[in-house]
Scaffold this motif. Structure first.
Motif, PDB file in Angstrom:
ATOM      1  N   THR A  20      40.582  -2.514 -17.627  1.00 58.93           N
ATOM      2  CA  THR A  20      41.591  -2.523 -18.692  1.00 58.93           C
ATOM      3  C   THR A  20      42.346  -3.842 -18.622  1.00 58.93           C
ATOM      4  N   GLY A 148      37.385   5.543 -26.979  1.00 59.90           N
ATOM      5  CA  GLY A 148      37.903   4.348 -27.632  1.00 59.90           C
ATOM      6  C   GLY A 148      38.066   4.570 -29.119  1.00 59.90           C
ATOM      7  N   THR A 196      33.730   0.464 -24.904  1.00 54.69           N
ATOM      8  CA  THR A 196      34.829  -0.243 -25.551  1.00 54.69           C
ATOM      9  C   THR A 196      34.395  -0.585 -26.961  1.00 54.69           C
ATOM     10  N   ALA A 237      35.346  -3.713 -20.760  1.00 59.99           N
ATOM     11  CA  ALA A 237      36.557  -3.962 -21.538  1.00 59.99           C
ATOM     12  C   ALA A 237      36.697  -5.458 -21.761  1.00 59.99           C
TER      13      ALA A 237
END
Length: 282
Positions: A20, A148, A196, A237
């Motif tokens: 993240t 997501g 993602t 990510a």
């Protein structure tokens, strides 16, 4: 053309997960679930930190006021900017732990859980409001993984790994409805794990035991495969300057002869354009 993967952080994580990007501190956050550690990495300086959580930790997300929200074995914990810990949700269930999580555009935390024995239907996917109110969205999940949202926030993508699908929901305020298959991954190598969504609305999926990332267009068409040197990528990510670099967490657990980079944090430089993340509002 996506660049070849590079090593961002050489590590021997047992079960690296949940990369993240935290724009406030310009750092990448990820966890080693089985070692109960939260890692951070500042690409601009190379600085790293490692924090022990005391319980298996499925995910760690930045908070709007500083600190972290962590998805632990026994619930959702909060670290403030000074490192002090409190429980936001304390709900221990024997044989179950938290797994992957994501923060929605409205600042709520969507956190998954699973049984240690991976019993079918033994996990959940829940929405945790900033005040700690828990709403169960799915109550018969096996291995809750990637979550997501599309660029306009109207679609939510989700993976329950043993289904070998990426599903998509319509977002209706705080609820999600209309679950349907987005991608069927029945025939390719590996199992869909973390995901993602990029600025074009394409969905990147890490394939456990598939040694690859796959990118799907908004209509579910496979348009890119990035092969990786490790067998068990877990999640990905975008981060770094301009959200152009794609970071990939990896695992070595369960492998008799893991690749030397298994458990490391990898990066694909200039892989695309990521979406700005939202910190947990709690």
């Amino acid at each position: 053309m996506t660049a070849a993967p590079e090593v961002a952080v050489r590590e021997c994580a047992e079960l690296g997960e949940g990369p993240t990007w935290d724009p406030a501190s310009e750092r990448l956050i990820w966890v080693d679930i089985l070692s109960a550690r939260v890692h951070t990495y500042h690409p601009s300086t190379g600085r790293r930190t490692v924090m022990a959580t005391g319980q298996h930790v499925g995910a760690a997300k930045p908070r709007a006021g500083g600190g972290l929200a962590v998805v632990l074995r026994d619930g959702i914990g909060l670290y403030d900017a000074a490192g002090a810990f409190t429980w936001l949700v304390h709900d221990p269930v024997p044989g179950r732990r938290g797994n992957d999580a994501a923060v929605a555009p409205d600042g709520a935390l969507w956190a998954g859980s699973m049984r240690y024995d991976e019993a079918v239907g033994g996990g959940t996917l829940s929405r945790i409001a900033p005040d700690g109110t828990v709403t169960c969205a799915l109550d018969a999940v096996t291995v809750s993984n990637g979550t997501g949202w599309g660029p306009d926030g109207r679609l939510m993508y989700y993976i329950d790994t043993p289904t070998r699908r990426v599903d998509v929901f319509d977002v209706d305020g705080e609820r999600v409805t209309g679950r349907r298959p987005f991608v069927l991954a029945e025939h390719g190598p590996g199992w869909p794990d973390g995901l993602t969504v990029d600025a074009e609305g394409c969905v990147w999926v890490a394939f456990w035991d598939g040694a690859a990332l796959r990118r799907y267009t908004p209509d579910g068409r496979l348009d890119r495969v990035v092969e990786l040197p490790v067998r068990r990528p877990t999640a990905c990510a975008f981060g770094g300057p301009g959200l152009r670099d794609l970071y990939v967490s990896t695992a070595r657990t369960g492998l008799d002869l893991p690749h030397p980079l298994s458990g490391s944090l990898l990066v694909l430089p200039d892989a695309g354009q990521g979406l700005p993340g939202v910190p947990f509002a709690g």
